[in-house]
Design a protein around this motif. Sequence first.
Motif, PDB file in Angstrom:
ATOM      1  N   ARG A   1     -12.473  -3.706   1.917  1.00 27.04           N
ATOM      2  CA  ARG A   1     -13.252  -2.728   1.175  1.00 27.04           C
ATOM      3  C   ARG A   1     -12.598  -2.515  -0.169  1.00 27.04           C
ATOM      4  O   ARG A   1     -11.380  -2.643  -0.308  1.00 27.04           O
ATOM      5  CB  ARG A   1     -13.391  -1.417   1.947  1.00 27.04           C
ATOM      6  N   GLU A   2     -13.414  -2.203  -1.170  1.00 21.78           N
ATOM      7  CA  GLU A   2     -12.886  -2.053  -2.527  1.00 21.78           C
ATOM      8  C   GLU A   2     -11.883  -0.925  -2.603  1.00 21.78           C
ATOM      9  O   GLU A   2     -10.839  -1.047  -3.245  1.00 21.78           O
ATOM     10  CB  GLU A   2     -14.044  -1.802  -3.491  1.00 21.78           C
ATOM     11  N   ARG A   3     -12.203   0.192  -1.956  1.00 17.23           N
ATOM     12  CA  ARG A   3     -11.313   1.343  -1.959  1.00 17.23           C
ATOM     13  C   ARG A   3     -10.611   1.402  -0.601  1.00 17.23           C
ATOM     14  O   ARG A   3     -11.099   1.998   0.349  1.00 17.23           O
ATOM     15  CB  ARG A   3     -12.098   2.625  -2.210  1.00 17.23           C
ATOM     16  N   ASP A   4      -9.481   0.747  -0.522  1.00 16.95           N
ATOM     17  CA  ASP A   4      -8.733   0.706   0.729  1.00 16.95           C
ATOM     18  C   ASP A   4      -7.557   1.667   0.660  1.00 16.95           C
ATOM     19  O   ASP A   4      -7.452   2.488  -0.254  1.00 16.95           O
ATOM     20  CB  ASP A   4      -8.263  -0.717   1.036  1.00 16.95           C
TER      21      ASP A   4
ATOM     22  N   TRP B   1      -5.587   1.425  -2.558  1.00 17.77           N
ATOM     23  CA  TRP B   1      -6.259   2.130  -3.655  1.00 17.77           C
ATOM     24  C   TRP B   1      -6.023   3.632  -3.533  1.00 17.77           C
ATOM     25  O   TRP B   1      -5.736   4.309  -4.530  1.00 17.77           O
ATOM     26  CB  TRP B   1      -7.768   1.840  -3.615  1.00 17.77           C
ATOM     27  N   HIS B   2      -6.149   4.158  -2.324  1.00 24.11           N
ATOM     28  CA  HIS B   2      -6.007   5.598  -2.134  1.00 24.11           C
ATOM     29  C   HIS B   2      -4.606   6.071  -2.483  1.00 24.11           C
ATOM     30  O   HIS B   2      -4.439   7.092  -3.161  1.00 24.11           O
ATOM     31  CB  HIS B   2      -6.347   5.977  -0.694  1.00 24.11           C
TER      32      HIS B   2
ATOM     33  N   LEU C   1     -15.699  10.721  -2.758  1.00 25.96           N
ATOM     34  CA  LEU C   1     -15.202  10.397  -1.426  1.00 25.96           C
ATOM     35  C   LEU C   1     -15.750  11.386  -0.396  1.00 25.96           C
ATOM     36  O   LEU C   1     -15.819  12.590  -0.654  1.00 25.96           O
ATOM     37  CB  LEU C   1     -13.672  10.425  -1.403  1.00 25.96           C
TER      38      LEU C   1
ATOM     39  N   HIS D   1     -14.293  10.502  -7.354  1.00 33.70           N
ATOM     40  CA  HIS D   1     -14.781   9.222  -6.837  1.00 33.70           C
ATOM     41  C   HIS D   1     -15.832   9.369  -5.744  1.00 33.70           C
ATOM     42  O   HIS D   1     -16.206   8.377  -5.113  1.00 33.70           O
ATOM     43  CB  HIS D   1     -13.593   8.401  -6.316  1.00 33.70           C
TER      44      HIS D   1
ATOM     45  N   ALA E   1      -4.260   6.028  -6.254  1.00 32.51           N
ATOM     46  CA  ALA E   1      -5.063   7.049  -6.913  1.00 32.51           C
ATOM     47  C   ALA E   1      -4.533   8.453  -6.638  1.00 32.51           C
ATOM     48  O   ALA E   1      -4.500   9.306  -7.534  1.00 32.51           O
ATOM     49  CB  ALA E   1      -6.524   6.930  -6.456  1.00 32.51           C
TER      50      ALA E   1
ATOM     51  N   ALA F   1     -13.622   7.728   4.180  1.00 29.42           N
ATOM     52  CA  ALA F   1     -12.852   7.455   2.971  1.00 29.42           C
ATOM     53  C   ALA F   1     -11.500   6.874   3.375  1.00 29.42           C
ATOM     54  O   ALA F   1     -11.030   7.083   4.490  1.00 29.42           O
ATOM     55  CB  ALA F   1     -12.660   8.737   2.156  1.00 29.42           C
ATOM     56  N   PRO F   2     -10.865   6.138   2.463  1.00 29.98           N
ATOM     57  CA  PRO F   2      -9.505   5.662   2.748  1.00 29.98           C
ATOM     58  C   PRO F   2      -8.546   6.839   2.803  1.00 29.98           C
ATOM     59  O   PRO F   2      -8.875   7.955   2.387  1.00 29.98           O
ATOM     60  CB  PRO F   2      -9.206   4.740   1.569  1.00 29.98           C
TER      61      PRO F   2
ATOM     62  N   GLU G   1       0.824  -1.206   0.000  1.00 30.59           N
ATOM     63  CA  GLU G   1       0.000   0.000   0.000  1.00 30.59           C
ATOM     64  C   GLU G   1       0.860   1.259   0.000  1.00 30.59           C
ATOM     65  O   GLU G   1       0.341   2.366   0.081  1.00 30.59           O
ATOM     66  CB  GLU G   1      -0.932  -0.016   1.216  1.00 30.59           C
TER      67      GLU G   1
END
Length: 254
Positions: free
Chosen positions: A44-47, A50-51, A83, A81, A54, A88-89, A22
């Motif tokens: 979670r999909e956006r962990d 992901w953050h 957020l 997205h 992105a 949020a992540p 990560e």
Amino acid sequence: MPEITTAERAGVGLDGKPRPTEDRIVVLPNAVVLLDGATSPTPRERDGGWHSRALADELRSLRGDLADELAQAIGRLAAKHGLTPGDAPSSTVAMVRWTDDTVDALVLADSPVVVFGERAEVLADDRLRNLRGKVDRITDWRNRDGGFWVAEADPRAAHQAVRRSWRRDEVRAVLMATDGVSCGVDDYGLFADWQTVLDITFAKGPEAVLDAIREAEAADPERVRWRRSKVHDDQALAVLRFVPENAGNPRDPW
């Protein structure tokens, strides 16, 4: 442009199983950005991973004020997205940017920057570290006064970062590290100081620093000697060496 070397290694999840790192390192023409996504306690999909990926994609040009650039990147990401602040992540952020005249650094949450000139200067944001063990739910104190600040969905966090600038001719080298590396100095005591870490990177490369930390953690698999949420955290280390044009031996760090 300084000479830049990096080392990255994935850790394990809270369940002890391997998973993608990560952490992120982004090398730009005039800067290096290092991010550490916060591990989510529930899938979670956006962990955090992901953050950090992105947000790294939003930080592809650093020409203006560093806090302004980060605030705009956080805002763009949140808008794209949907957020929501507080749900949020998030990621830590460390930035180092250079011009012909200056070296600028920004640190948000626990990914320190260490600048070496006549002495080592640690630019660190200790607010998250100082909360550990003092509050029940650290996430309740995210991005609020009296708590800690991190890159999430609230652009205001960027202007809460710790910042510093140096004349370029004062800077010989810079280290940037996520907490999977800084723990070797701050928590484990494996290295006497950051100068020792820098010396190892010059002598053996940055991977040798990661190796030493992993070896120590492997000898403490039950996390008794060093209390931590995971046996192995993700690791990311960037080394920037500002070499004067008239330098003698290119392998001599000083």
